[in-house]
Design a protein around this motif. Structure first.
Motif, PDB file in Angstrom:
ATOM      1  N   ASN A  75       0.837  -1.195   0.000  1.00 24.62           N
ATOM      2  CA  ASN A  75       0.000   0.000   0.000  1.00 24.62           C
ATOM      3  C   ASN A  75       0.876   1.250   0.000  1.00 24.62           C
ATOM      4  N   PRO A  76       0.505   2.271  -0.751  1.00 36.35           N
ATOM      5  CA  PRO A  76       1.315   3.485  -0.819  1.00 36.35           C
ATOM      6  C   PRO A  76       1.185   4.343   0.437  1.00 36.35           C
ATOM      7  N   ASP A  88      -4.202   1.129  -6.869  1.00 34.38           N
ATOM      8  CA  ASP A  88      -3.451   2.006  -5.967  1.00 34.38           C
ATOM      9  C   ASP A  88      -2.130   1.388  -5.509  1.00 34.38           C
ATOM     10  N   LEU A  89      -2.038   0.075  -5.553  1.00 28.99           N
ATOM     11  CA  LEU A  89      -0.862  -0.600  -5.016  1.00 28.99           C
ATOM     12  C   LEU A  89       0.391  -0.243  -5.816  1.00 28.99           C
ATOM     13  N   GLU A 100       7.097   0.504  -9.805  1.00 27.76           N
ATOM     14  CA  GLU A 100       5.824   0.604 -10.518  1.00 27.76           C
ATOM     15  C   GLU A 100       4.825   1.315  -9.623  1.00 27.76           C
ATOM     16  N   GLY A 101       4.181   2.347 -10.166  1.00 36.60           N
ATOM     17  CA  GLY A 101       3.224   3.123  -9.387  1.00 36.60           C
ATOM     18  C   GLY A 101       3.631   4.581  -9.342  1.00 36.60           C
ATOM     19  N   PHE A 267     -11.483  -3.866  -6.689  1.00 34.63           N
ATOM     20  CA  PHE A 267     -10.882  -4.427  -7.890  1.00 34.63           C
ATOM     21  C   PHE A 267     -10.474  -3.340  -8.903  1.00 34.63           C
ATOM     22  N   GLY A 268     -10.834  -2.096  -8.620  1.00 32.88           N
ATOM     23  CA  GLY A 268     -10.570  -1.015  -9.552  1.00 32.88           C
ATOM     24  C   GLY A 268      -9.091  -0.702  -9.719  1.00 32.88           C
TER      25      GLY A 268
END
Length: 268
Positions: A75-76, A88-89, A100-101, A267-268
């Protein structure tokens, strides 16, 4: 003369092999397994949010990437557990760099997770938050006692990190905690809280949930009187029945089904 009623047929048992029973899935590709782990990670974080385990920006669950062994989904920094979605991960390498992110990672907390993951290649997920009862028991600097069936799952399978050096900001602290954890499923960090591990996200999350409740029960029992310990032989036998990561995964499934059905936006 009244007719004799026909005998009521005896129900025929359903063959056991036809009864549904969820087991951990297998995946054909790393991409499928990655998506599965990320979905379970977002769901576990939302569950932790429901249970009130969040304390500001503290707390993480990490999941090893199935293809890149020293990269971990997490989690960020600064995003509420209850709002977590798969998208969001972020993916962070073992040196704490985001690969990545688009958000930052909590470097202090991640150093601990990274060292635990590196020390335990069998571990897929690591969970740590500042839960209330875990912190309360950790302040006593002691282990869980075998006073309930659930606590026996942790009997001789958790450890105490008997030190507190402030916020973990370097790899040395992570190595010490990983060393204290050893081969066990959990470690109590004195004056800090709980950390659990598992061979799946579901197992690590369930062990944290279960351990937090065991801490609550132990504190309540001690406040009410003098708890009676389960003897060593029975505690070991109970651990052998209830203490595996597979049992933890199975126990977690009702929680997963509920969170995935009631909050499909994860799941988004």
């Amino acid at each position: 003369m009244s007719e004799i009623p026909a005998p009521v047929p005896v129900p025929v048992p359903v063959p056991v092999e036809q009864l549904a029973f969820a087991m951990p899935p297998t995946h054909a590709t790393a991409a499928e397994e990655r998506q599965y782990r990320k979905e379970r990670l977002a769901g576990a974080l939302r569950l932790f949010g429901r249970y009130g385990y969040e304390e500001g920006v503290s707390g993480h669950i990490t999941a090893r990437d199935p293809q890149h062994a020293d990269c971990y989904w997490v989690n960020p920094f600064g995003l509420a557990f209850a709002d977590m979605t798969v998208s969001d991960l972020i993916l962070v390498n073992g040196d704490g760099q985001v690969v990545e992110g688009a958000r930052h990672v909590n470097q202090a907390a991640f150093m601990v997770h990274a060292r635990v993951h590196r020390a335990r290649p069998d571990v897929v997920a690591v969970a740590h938050t500042h839960s209330i009862h875990g912190r309360a028991l950790s302040a006593l600097g002691e282990l869980l006692d075998p006073i309930t069936q659930e606590a026996c799952a942790f009997y001789e399978d958790h450890a105490l990190y008997d030190a507190y050096t402030g916020v973990s900001v370097d790899e040395a602290e992570g190595r010490w905690i990983a060393g204290a954890l050893g081969p066990h499923k959990a470690v109590i960090l004195r004056n800090h809280g709980l950390l659990t591990v598992g061979d799946s996200v579901d197992a690590a999350a369930w062990w944290f949930l279960a351990m937090e409740r065991c801490c609550q029960v132990q504190l309540a029992a001690r406040a009410a009187g003098r708890p009676v310990l389960i003897d060593h032989k029975d505690a070991v036998a109970t651990r052998e029945q209830l203490g595996s990561d597979l049992v933890a995964w199975i126990n977690h499934q009702p929680l997963w089904r509920r969170i995935s059905r009631t909050e499909p936006e994860l799941f988004g």
